[in-house]
Design an enzyme around this catalytic site. Sequence first.
Site, mmCIF file in Angstrom:
data_model
loop_
_atom_site.group_PDB
_atom_site.id
_atom_site.type_symbol
_atom_site.label_atom_id
_atom_site.label_comp_id
_atom_site.label_asym_id
_atom_site.label_seq_id
_atom_site.Cartn_x
_atom_site.Cartn_y
_atom_site.Cartn_z
ATOM 1 N N GLU A 155 -40.987 69.652 57.439
ATOM 2 C CA GLU A 155 -40.477 69.062 58.672
ATOM 3 C C GLU A 155 -41.611 68.449 59.494
ATOM 4 O O GLU A 155 -42.767 68.872 59.395
ATOM 5 C CB GLU A 155 -39.785 70.123 59.540
ATOM 6 C CG GLU A 155 -38.475 70.618 58.996
ATOM 7 C CD GLU A 155 -37.800 71.590 59.938
ATOM 8 O OE1 GLU A 155 -36.598 71.801 59.773
ATOM 9 O OE2 GLU A 155 -38.481 72.125 60.836
ATOM 10 N N LYS A 195 -32.448 77.507 54.698
ATOM 11 C CA LYS A 195 -32.719 76.555 55.770
ATOM 12 C C LYS A 195 -32.330 75.139 55.344
ATOM 13 O O LYS A 195 -31.811 74.354 56.136
ATOM 14 C CB LYS A 195 -34.195 76.609 56.158
ATOM 15 C CG LYS A 195 -34.597 77.866 56.924
ATOM 16 C CD LYS A 195 -36.063 77.805 57.304
ATOM 17 C CE LYS A 195 -36.446 78.951 58.224
ATOM 18 N NZ LYS A 195 -36.326 80.258 57.595
ATOM 19 N N ARG A 234 -27.843 87.493 62.163
ATOM 20 C CA ARG A 234 -28.033 88.912 62.455
ATOM 21 C C ARG A 234 -28.349 89.076 63.931
ATOM 22 O O ARG A 234 -28.487 88.085 64.660
ATOM 23 C CB ARG A 234 -29.195 89.457 61.630
ATOM 24 C CG ARG A 234 -30.479 88.633 61.816
ATOM 25 C CD ARG A 234 -31.667 89.258 61.145
ATOM 26 N NE ARG A 234 -32.815 88.359 61.041
ATOM 27 C CZ ARG A 234 -33.662 88.072 62.012
ATOM 28 N NH1 ARG A 234 -33.466 88.608 63.210
ATOM 29 N NH2 ARG A 234 -34.679 87.254 61.835
#
Length: 662
Positions: A200, A116, A292
């Site tokens: 975050e 990430k 995916r």
Amino acid sequence: MFNKILIANRGEIACRVIQTARRMGIRTVAVYSEADANARHVRLADEAVCIGPAAARESYLVADKILAAALQTGAQAVHPGYGFLSENADFADACAQAGVVFIGPPAAAIRAMGSKSAAKTLMEKAGVPLTPGYHGDHQEPGFLAAQAEKIGYPVLIKASAGGGGKGMRRVDAAADFAAALVSCQREALSAFGNDHVLIEKYVLQPRHIEIQVFGDSLGHCVYLFERDCSVQRRHQKVLEEAPAPGMTPERRAAMGTAAVNAALAVGYVGAGTVEFIAHQDGAFYFMEMNTRLQVEHPVTEMITGLDLVEWQLRVASGEPLPLAQEQLVLSGHAIEARIYAEDPDKGFLPSTGRLSHLQPPSASAHVRVDTGVEQGDNITPHYDPMIAKLIVWDADRTQALARMRQALADYQVVGVANNVAFLQRLVTTPSFAQAKLDTALIEREQEHLFPALAEAVPADVWMLAALSVLQSQKDAAALPAMEPDSPWRVLDGWRLNGTSQQTIPLRCGDTEQRVTAEVVVDGVLLGLGGDPVLARRTSAFQVQQVQLGDRRLTATVVAQDAHLHVFCHGQSWALTKVELLHGEGGDDAHGGIHAPMPGKVIALLATVGASVEKGTPLLVLEAMKMEHTIHAPAKGIVKAFYFSAGEQVGDGVDLVDFEATE
């Protein structure tokens, strides 16, 4: 096109891939652990290979075993499904080295988006808007705490290599940061083998909107519109829908373009999902890219009329994308609900056991059920407790929502705790019905979703259960062991000088009811304290056509040991037969705290001898890839822990000797 593929996964996604492969004339090879020897995906595949013990790290996560199975069976390609090895770049490389096609993106794209932190750095360079936060490699706890202060609370700690809500914690105050960080890192290391995290800003009232992208090896890439996945619990999706309510064509184009640019930046091939956090005002920020196929891909298929697994197979075999962007058409509205073996009233704790009765709604052009289990199968503690995905489609959201309500009313599950009733309440909440969506919807609608007072059990339910008890008695009397000419085989209520009446005691939760039953010529007179009702079954058990007085209704009653599960009026009730000849045992002298499921003790959070308040965390249990904190049920004293950190425990065993002091 391939002649044979191996599916390196299990459950509903393996069954889903097999379905498309069979339609395309492609033979399939399943792999399975010892726990999955009789699983549905094994039964459906053309061939199956056992790859090890139940633990995923010894079977489904062992790349060498999967590739050996592919080479042994002559499979030309491997479809990884989602989860397990689907986003493992090393596995994609290993497939290439073995001469087997990996049905997914290039390893370089997986690596670029697999972290990430790295993905956000890449997106920042590409000009994709990012949520404020720290995405670097410095992982010292004090430094991360300082970054959280700099960003401003509330913040979100997220596993850099994570997904599916694992390794993710919301922190509202600095005092809670250290403990949340340790828990997040521990869960991330267990789930992904990597405890690297990022911090975050937690966006208040955010919507979770994701864009389905698809690329081919010729450099083409398209987006197949969006999905709204805002309705979540513990950062895991519960309901998904497409298209996102309130989405304007301009915003859709902007988000779609950003998603395609993100995919092109890493040379993406195959199916992928670019996920965004969106403000209520329309602003959006890149969150992550899942390299995916997603669990919720069926809603995209329902609004586009496409088979995304077929697209995966065609693209992986070198074909171009079947359609260009301008050829893609959005039609109608689709909603997906995830049916889980879990208990919403106990913090969504997973449930294990045998699916003694499983009756999904009938499939049609409007209703679809993707599942990896059938009646008689077991939900084990080794894997995700999903039972099925229920997907509905109709011309617009209002009609699709009506379809979902009816489909959930028709869904019957017995043998494990499940979330069907919770989902029924969820889709009728004012917030969801009016499309007032954000990731805190479930927390906001607690009063509706978890009512303080249980609804009164309708009289019909007590009577249906009583009829089931009478039928069981009749069936038992007719067993072959009984002498064929014995008068006791005939339970017709005949008496020489009177009538036959019995009392059937039943319980539902804290409510107990005694139903009187008197056999008469036309049926059974059932009494609940008022005037008796003449009842007559007009069709076979378990599905009953029942005449109650002047009303006829359809119901299902499933008997399981002393329990009776009644499905009627679009709802379900779990009743228990009460044995009047047996007293009820008292509680143990000590208030032992039991394991709610099989798992592993991860950490002990209290000390022996400590006096604790109600709700104090006592220990952490890991089960089904998630951590579950066991709390003190009341104010009291921790007398002893029966297990140490690292030890496995069984379902229902004593974990803590706890003495309540109030």
